[in-house]
Design a protein around this motif. Structure first.
Motif, PDB file in Angstrom:
ATOM      1  N   ARG A 143      15.155   9.222   4.870  1.00  0.00           N
ATOM      2  CA  ARG A 143      15.606   7.878   4.215  1.00  0.00           C
ATOM      3  C   ARG A 143      14.978   7.786   3.001  1.00  0.00           C
ATOM      4  NH1 ARG A 143      11.384   9.715   7.794  1.00  0.00           N
ATOM      5  NH2 ARG A 143       9.734   8.591   7.585  1.00  0.00           N
ATOM      6  N   LYS A 144      15.537   6.738   2.218  1.00  0.00           N
ATOM      7  CA  LYS A 144      14.816   6.665   0.786  1.00  0.00           C
ATOM      8  C   LYS A 144      13.663   5.516   0.695  1.00  0.00           C
ATOM      9  CE  LYS A 144      18.255   8.919  -1.627  1.00  0.00           C
ATOM     10  NZ  LYS A 144      17.768   9.791  -2.559  1.00  0.00           N
ATOM     11  N   ASN A 145      12.782   5.606  -0.045  1.00  0.00           N
ATOM     12  CA  ASN A 145      11.903   4.563  -0.150  1.00  0.00           C
ATOM     13  C   ASN A 145      12.311   3.617  -1.457  1.00  0.00           C
ATOM     14  OD1 ASN A 145      10.917   5.633  -2.694  1.00  0.00           O
ATOM     15  ND2 ASN A 145       9.003   6.709  -1.849  1.00  0.00           N
ATOM     16  N   GLU A 146      11.548   2.802  -1.303  1.00  0.00           N
ATOM     17  CA  GLU A 146      11.906   1.465  -2.288  1.00  0.00           C
ATOM     18  C   GLU A 146      11.891   1.914  -3.732  1.00  0.00           C
ATOM     19  OE1 GLU A 146       8.764  -1.368  -2.974  1.00  0.00           O
ATOM     20  OE2 GLU A 146       7.390  -0.291  -1.981  1.00  0.00           O
ATOM     21  N   PHE A 147      11.375   2.945  -4.239  1.00  0.00           N
ATOM     22  CA  PHE A 147      11.819   3.535  -5.514  1.00  0.00           C
ATOM     23  C   PHE A 147      12.907   4.536  -5.641  1.00  0.00           C
ATOM     24  CE2 PHE A 147       7.040   2.738  -4.612  1.00  0.00           C
ATOM     25  CZ  PHE A 147       7.045   1.681  -5.513  1.00  0.00           C
ATOM     26  N   GLY A 148      13.531   4.677  -4.525  1.00  0.00           N
ATOM     27  CA  GLY A 148      14.819   5.877  -4.825  1.00  0.00           C
ATOM     28  C   GLY A 148      14.594   7.018  -4.378  1.00  0.00           C
ATOM     29  N   ALA A 149      13.218   7.504  -3.970  1.00  0.00           N
ATOM     30  CA  ALA A 149      12.853   8.890  -3.614  1.00  0.00           C
ATOM     31  C   ALA A 149      13.311   9.142  -2.457  1.00  0.00           C
ATOM     32  CB  ALA A 149      11.222   8.869  -3.959  1.00  0.00           C
ATOM     33  N   THR A 150      13.336  10.516  -2.053  1.00  0.00           N
ATOM     34  CA  THR A 150      13.854  10.862  -0.647  1.00  0.00           C
ATOM     35  C   THR A 150      12.542  11.104   0.242  1.00  0.00           C
ATOM     36  OG1 THR A 150      15.921  11.633  -1.238  1.00  0.00           O
ATOM     37  CG2 THR A 150      14.952  12.555   0.647  1.00  0.00           C
ATOM     38  N   VAL A 172       0.840  -1.085   0.109  1.00  0.00           N
ATOM     39  CA  VAL A 172       0.009   0.070  -0.063  1.00  0.00           C
ATOM     40  C   VAL A 172       0.835   1.347   0.034  1.00  0.00           C
ATOM     41  CG1 VAL A 172      -1.806   1.347   1.145  1.00  0.00           C
ATOM     42  CG2 VAL A 172      -1.762  -1.154   1.118  1.00  0.00           C
ATOM     43  N   ALA A 173       1.504   1.632   1.077  1.00  0.00           N
ATOM     44  CA  ALA A 173       2.770   2.491   1.175  1.00  0.00           C
ATOM     45  C   ALA A 173       4.071   1.773   0.879  1.00  0.00           C
ATOM     46  CB  ALA A 173       2.842   3.450   2.451  1.00  0.00           C
ATOM     47  N   PRO A 174       4.848   2.783   0.172  1.00  0.00           N
ATOM     48  CA  PRO A 174       6.185   2.194  -0.254  1.00  0.00           C
ATOM     49  C   PRO A 174       6.907   1.805   1.055  1.00  0.00           C
ATOM     50  CG  PRO A 174       5.599   4.253  -1.526  1.00  0.00           C
ATOM     51  CD  PRO A 174       4.731   4.221  -0.495  1.00  0.00           C
TER      52      PRO A 174
END
Length: 254
Positions: A190-197, A153-155
């Motif tokens: 931190r970063k999420n699983e898509f590489g976004a900050t 649901v959420a990254p």
């Protein structure tokens, strides 16, 4: 790592549940809050009703704290909860820590869970209790902020750390009783699983409470009215959302 943390969480929760049954003290509250809150990652505000059950208790070797929020917004609802259990050096050793105003050091383990977003965070770390004149308590937490979400649901997010301060300051105005209570937390980027900050955020939630039960009915420490002010810089890691919101607050202490 997540399996080890799950086992540690199970152990700490089981120990806390057993100890709560023989708690030295216990404090339970139901909160009702209403106000306009910002939407993170989307523009606009929602009129939000939050009903909270909050529990705190002390037992032979430590303390337990938890709350569960039910949030309702324009036909949508969600559940969010946090649980912390602490082992106290002062209680285990039988004497306070005597380092200036520092009165106790503890080992803490926490879990944060959001139901609809399917988010789970583990927070192992340390707690520091301070003796500050006039305050009922003033506590600092320094913990890791470890993601164990499924990402459906959420990254999923990388791991980080949290700093948290909580306090309760009672005061009198004539015969009327008030308090300023609440907490403030900082969680690092931190970063999420898509590489976004996911940006660092600062969340502060002080409450100004008036003891309405004492003022109107001469029954103190049961019914409170007041305001909770919520300041959230980079709400949920969205650097474009900086929330400033005042909410009506009603508290019933059980």
């Amino acid at each position: 790592m997540s399996r080890l943390l799950s086992l540690l969480a199970f152990f700490m929760f089981t120990a806390a549940a057993v100890c709560v049954q023989s708690s030295e003290w216990s404090d339970n509250e139901i909160h009702y809050q209403k106000g306009d809150l910002d939407r993170a990652y989307r523009r606009g505000r929602d009129n939000t009703t939050t009903i909270t059950f909050q529990h705190a208790s002390g037992w032979k070797y430590g303390a337990t704290f938890l709350f569960i929020d039910h949030l309702s917004t324009q036909g949508n609802s969600d559940l969010y909860g946090e649980f912390y259990t602490t082992l106290s050096l002062a209680k285990i050793s039988g004497k306070k820590t005597s380092i200036g105003p520092l009165s106790d050091i503890g080992v803490v383990f926490g879990v944060n869970v959001a139901a609809d977003a399917n988010v789970k965070k583990y927070l192992p770390g340390m707690s520091f209790s301070w003796e500050v004149p006039g305050f009922n308590f003033f506590t600092t937490l320094v913990t890791a902020y470890i993601d164990d979400s499924k990402g459906d649901v959420a990254p999923r997010e990388g791991d980080s750390y949290m700093l948290d301060w909580s306090w309760d300051l009672p005061f009198q105005v004539g015969r009327h009783s008030f308090s300023v209570t609440g907490h403030m937390e900082y969680i690092h980027r931190r970063k999420n699983e898509f590489g976004a900050t996911v940006e660092s955020w600062l969340l502060s939630q002080p409450q100004l409470r008036y003891d309405l039960g004492k003022g109107l009915f001469k029954v103190p420490n049961h019914l409170f009215i007041g305001i909770e002010y919520q300041y959230w810089h980079s709400k949920l890691g969205d650097k474009k959302t900086n929330e400033n919101a005042a909410q009506i607050l009603l508290v019933w202490k059980l």
